[in-house]
Motif scaffolding. Structure first.
Motif, mmCIF file in Angstrom:
data_model
loop_
_atom_site.group_PDB
_atom_site.id
_atom_site.type_symbol
_atom_site.label_atom_id
_atom_site.label_comp_id
_atom_site.label_asym_id
_atom_site.label_seq_id
_atom_site.Cartn_x
_atom_site.Cartn_y
_atom_site.Cartn_z
ATOM 1 N N SER A 13 13.187 81.831 61.232
ATOM 2 C CA SER A 13 13.637 83.219 61.320
ATOM 3 C C SER A 13 13.460 83.935 59.989
ATOM 4 O O SER A 13 12.971 85.071 59.932
ATOM 5 C CB SER A 13 15.106 83.268 61.754
ATOM 6 O OG SER A 13 15.574 84.602 61.819
ATOM 7 N N LEU A 14 13.844 83.261 58.899
ATOM 8 C CA LEU A 14 13.655 83.854 57.572
ATOM 9 C C LEU A 14 12.176 84.086 57.291
ATOM 10 O O LEU A 14 11.779 85.124 56.747
ATOM 11 C CB LEU A 14 14.243 82.941 56.495
ATOM 12 C CG LEU A 14 15.764 82.908 56.363
ATOM 13 C CD1 LEU A 14 16.181 81.837 55.361
ATOM 14 C CD2 LEU A 14 16.296 84.267 55.930
ATOM 15 N N PHE A 120 28.738 97.238 59.703
ATOM 16 C CA PHE A 120 27.536 97.329 60.531
ATOM 17 C C PHE A 120 27.194 95.915 60.985
ATOM 18 O O PHE A 120 26.753 95.085 60.201
ATOM 19 C CB PHE A 120 26.396 97.931 59.707
ATOM 20 C CG PHE A 120 25.143 98.211 60.489
ATOM 21 C CD1 PHE A 120 25.192 98.557 61.833
ATOM 22 C CD2 PHE A 120 23.900 98.148 59.877
ATOM 23 C CE1 PHE A 120 24.031 98.830 62.541
ATOM 24 C CE2 PHE A 120 22.744 98.430 60.562
ATOM 25 C CZ PHE A 120 22.812 98.763 61.908
ATOM 26 N N SER A 121 27.459 95.626 62.250
ATOM 27 C CA SER A 121 27.264 94.269 62.748
ATOM 28 C C SER A 121 26.147 94.227 63.787
ATOM 29 O O SER A 121 25.880 95.211 64.485
ATOM 30 C CB SER A 121 28.564 93.733 63.366
ATOM 31 O OG SER A 121 28.982 94.565 64.434
ATOM 32 N N PHE A 122 25.525 93.080 63.885
ATOM 33 C CA PHE A 122 24.450 92.887 64.854
ATOM 34 C C PHE A 122 25.056 92.877 66.257
ATOM 35 O O PHE A 122 26.101 92.274 66.483
ATOM 36 C CB PHE A 122 23.738 91.565 64.573
ATOM 37 C CG PHE A 122 22.361 91.474 65.157
ATOM 38 C CD1 PHE A 122 21.304 92.132 64.557
ATOM 39 C CD2 PHE A 122 22.123 90.739 66.304
ATOM 40 C CE1 PHE A 122 20.023 92.056 65.078
ATOM 41 C CE2 PHE A 122 20.851 90.652 66.833
ATOM 42 C CZ PHE A 122 19.797 91.313 66.228
ATOM 43 N N PRO A 123 24.420 93.540 67.232
ATOM 44 C CA PRO A 123 25.033 93.655 68.561
ATOM 45 C C PRO A 123 25.095 92.349 69.337
ATOM 46 O O PRO A 123 25.888 92.216 70.280
ATOM 47 C CB PRO A 123 24.134 94.679 69.275
ATOM 48 C CG PRO A 123 22.819 94.575 68.590
ATOM 49 C CD PRO A 123 23.139 94.272 67.154
ATOM 50 N N VAL A 124 24.264 91.389 68.981
ATOM 51 C CA VAL A 124 24.251 90.094 69.680
ATOM 52 C C VAL A 124 24.952 89.082 68.792
ATOM 53 O O VAL A 124 24.539 88.844 67.660
ATOM 54 C CB VAL A 124 22.814 89.638 69.980
ATOM 55 C CG1 VAL A 124 22.822 88.280 70.673
ATOM 56 C CG2 VAL A 124 22.090 90.668 70.830
ATOM 57 N N LEU A 133 22.101 71.080 69.997
ATOM 58 C CA LEU A 133 21.945 72.075 68.949
ATOM 59 C C LEU A 133 22.684 73.357 69.296
ATOM 60 O O LEU A 133 22.738 73.747 70.466
ATOM 61 C CB LEU A 133 20.463 72.391 68.723
ATOM 62 C CG LEU A 133 19.588 71.290 68.125
ATOM 63 C CD1 LEU A 133 18.159 71.786 68.019
ATOM 64 C CD2 LEU A 133 20.107 70.858 66.763
ATOM 65 N N TYR A 134 23.230 74.006 68.282
ATOM 66 C CA TYR A 134 23.857 75.305 68.440
ATOM 67 C C TYR A 134 23.111 76.296 67.528
ATOM 68 O O TYR A 134 23.184 76.190 66.310
ATOM 69 C CB TYR A 134 25.341 75.239 68.071
ATOM 70 C CG TYR A 134 26.157 74.435 69.048
ATOM 71 C CD1 TYR A 134 26.780 75.045 70.144
ATOM 72 C CD2 TYR A 134 26.295 73.055 68.892
ATOM 73 C CE1 TYR A 134 27.521 74.296 71.055
ATOM 74 C CE2 TYR A 134 27.038 72.306 69.798
ATOM 75 C CZ TYR A 134 27.644 72.942 70.876
ATOM 76 O OH TYR A 134 28.373 72.197 71.788
ATOM 77 N N LEU A 135 22.390 77.208 68.160
ATOM 78 C CA LEU A 135 21.510 78.107 67.424
ATOM 79 C C LEU A 135 22.104 79.510 67.383
ATOM 80 O O LEU A 135 22.513 80.041 68.419
ATOM 81 C CB LEU A 135 20.136 78.153 68.094
ATOM 82 C CG LEU A 135 19.480 76.782 68.341
ATOM 83 C CD1 LEU A 135 18.184 76.963 69.110
ATOM 84 C CD2 LEU A 135 19.245 76.064 67.025
ATOM 85 N N PRO A 136 22.152 80.144 66.205
ATOM 86 C CA PRO A 136 22.691 81.515 66.097
ATOM 87 C C PRO A 136 21.828 82.488 66.905
ATOM 88 O O PRO A 136 20.614 82.588 66.682
ATOM 89 C CB PRO A 136 22.615 81.812 64.591
ATOM 90 C CG PRO A 136 22.479 80.478 63.927
ATOM 91 C CD PRO A 136 21.744 79.616 64.892
ATOM 92 N N LEU A 137 22.456 83.203 67.820
ATOM 93 C CA LEU A 137 21.709 84.120 68.678
ATOM 94 C C LEU A 137 21.053 85.242 67.886
ATOM 95 O O LEU A 137 19.939 85.665 68.200
ATOM 96 C CB LEU A 137 22.647 84.703 69.741
ATOM 97 C CG LEU A 137 22.975 83.804 70.936
ATOM 98 C CD1 LEU A 137 24.002 84.474 71.838
ATOM 99 C CD2 LEU A 137 21.714 83.482 71.725
ATOM 100 N N GLU A 138 21.749 85.752 66.862
ATOM 101 C CA GLU A 138 21.166 86.854 66.105
ATOM 102 C C GLU A 138 19.866 86.447 65.424
ATOM 103 O O GLU A 138 18.903 87.217 65.361
ATOM 104 C CB GLU A 138 22.158 87.412 65.077
ATOM 105 C CG GLU A 138 22.666 86.426 64.057
ATOM 106 C CD GLU A 138 23.981 85.794 64.470
ATOM 107 O OE1 GLU A 138 24.766 85.449 63.560
ATOM 108 O OE2 GLU A 138 24.225 85.664 65.684
ATOM 109 N N ASN A 139 19.820 85.192 64.917
ATOM 110 C CA ASN A 139 18.587 84.726 64.286
ATOM 111 C C ASN A 139 17.447 84.590 65.299
ATOM 112 O O ASN A 139 16.293 84.889 64.987
ATOM 113 C CB ASN A 139 18.826 83.378 63.601
ATOM 114 C CG ASN A 139 19.660 83.494 62.346
ATOM 115 O OD1 ASN A 139 20.869 83.270 62.366
ATOM 116 N ND2 ASN A 139 19.040 83.852 61.240
ATOM 117 N N LEU A 143 14.038 86.683 65.171
ATOM 118 C CA LEU A 143 12.787 85.933 65.197
ATOM 119 C C LEU A 143 11.848 86.457 66.280
ATOM 120 O O LEU A 143 10.651 86.658 66.037
ATOM 121 C CB LEU A 143 13.076 84.445 65.426
ATOM 122 C CG LEU A 143 11.862 83.539 65.655
ATOM 123 C CD1 LEU A 143 10.928 83.584 64.456
ATOM 124 C CD2 LEU A 143 12.319 82.112 65.939
ATOM 125 N N ALA A 144 12.386 86.707 67.466
ATOM 126 C CA ALA A 144 11.555 87.191 68.578
ATOM 127 C C ALA A 144 10.964 88.568 68.273
ATOM 128 O O ALA A 144 9.772 88.813 68.506
ATOM 129 C CB ALA A 144 12.389 87.241 69.852
#
Length: 288
Positions: A13-14, A120-124, A133-139, A143-144
């Motif tokens: 993602s980075l 200001f926060s990400f909506p997801v 695995l637990y993957l951060p949805l915002e990342n 990425l998409a």
């Protein structure tokens, strides 16, 4: 192992975020020969435009991101058309112009919004479970979007007449001009495209990290580092270098801590540049 794989996802993602920033940076250099020190300012501006569109205009987040892209692209195109283009062959002058624009943007944001980071926060929010695995949805969302933007840019540069014209100007401006290419039209569009990419990244990332008038400072350093590593003017090199930087930063930060991670990143880049002083993709044709 779970921590290792999660850090890998964050690294990808980075890398995608850094690729968007580096692509805009290298696009301007490859076509105009201009080092855009205002790139970090457009990143911060994109974040604030999205924030204002959400908090004050009440727009949904996707439209706020679109507004940020349009605003930063338009400002970049106008700045190139009326200032940069007059001195495009004077590299020192254009460096000073872009540095001055960065100071104007950051100072203007400080005057309008103040020094405090706005809410200001990400909506997801939340995580996605994939097996163990637990993957951060915002990342994953970032990425998409970044991957889609990189793919669209590749198609634009390599599969359209507009992209072929830009690459022709990058290869030999005089010959391209005699063949009917119009730098006075194409240069502002290229500059606007690049600054729009910075605005897109800022609108997507600052809700996850932090939004402040100085948010562009580390972005400028990372973008410049990535472009140097990949090879100045190389689109493919910018993407590959961004992925490397993303992975190194993610794993070093997870296992060694933030400050040590930054040191490891600089050492890694230094070692690669010692082996390949012209960058990973060396002396490729500009824009290729």
């Amino acid at each position: 192992m779970h921590e290792f794989l999660t850090a890998g996802i964050i690294g990808i993602s980075l890398g995608a975020q850094y690729a968007l920033l580096a692509l805009g940076f290298t696009l301007i250099f490859g076509i105009l020969g201009v080092i855009n020190f205002a790139h970090g300012g457009f990143y911060a501006l994109g974040g604030y435009v999205a924030y204002a569109a959400v908090s004050q205009a009440g727009l949904p987040f996707p439209l706020a991101v679109l507004a940020a892209v349009v605003a930063t692209a338009a400002l970049g195109a106008l700045y190139e058309r009326f200032l940069i283009e007059r001195l495009v062959d004077d590299h020192l002058a254009t460096m000073m112009l872009t540095l001055g624009l960065y100071l104007v943007i950051s100072t203007g944001l400080l005057a309008v919004f103040g020094p405090q980071s706005p809410e200001f926060s990400f909506p997801v929010q939340g995580t996605l479970r994939a097996g163990t695995l637990y993957l951060p949805l915002e990342n994953l969302v970032v990425l998409a979007v970044c991957a889609a933007a990189i793919g669209a840019l590749w198609l634009l540069i390599y599969r359209t007449d507009f992209g072929r014209a830009l690459r022709a100007l990058a290869d030999d401006r005089k010959v391209a001009t005699t063949q009917g290419m119009r730098p006075g039209l194409l240069f502002p569009l290229a500059f606007g495209l690049a600054t729009g990419l910075a605005g897109l990244t800022g609108a997507l990332v600052t809700p996850i990290l932090a939004l402040s008038p100085s948010a562009g400072d580390p972005v400028l350093v990372t973008s410049f580092l990535t472009v140097i590593l990949g090879g100045l003017g190389s689109i493919a090199g910018a993407v590959v270098a961004a992925v490397i930087v993303g992975f190194v930063e993610a794993y070093a930060s997870v296992y060694l801590g933030g400050s040590t991670g930054a040191l490891i990143l600089f050492v890694t880049v230094l070692v690669i540049l010692l082996a390949r002083p012209t960058g990973l993709f060396g002396r490729e044709i500009r824009g290729a």
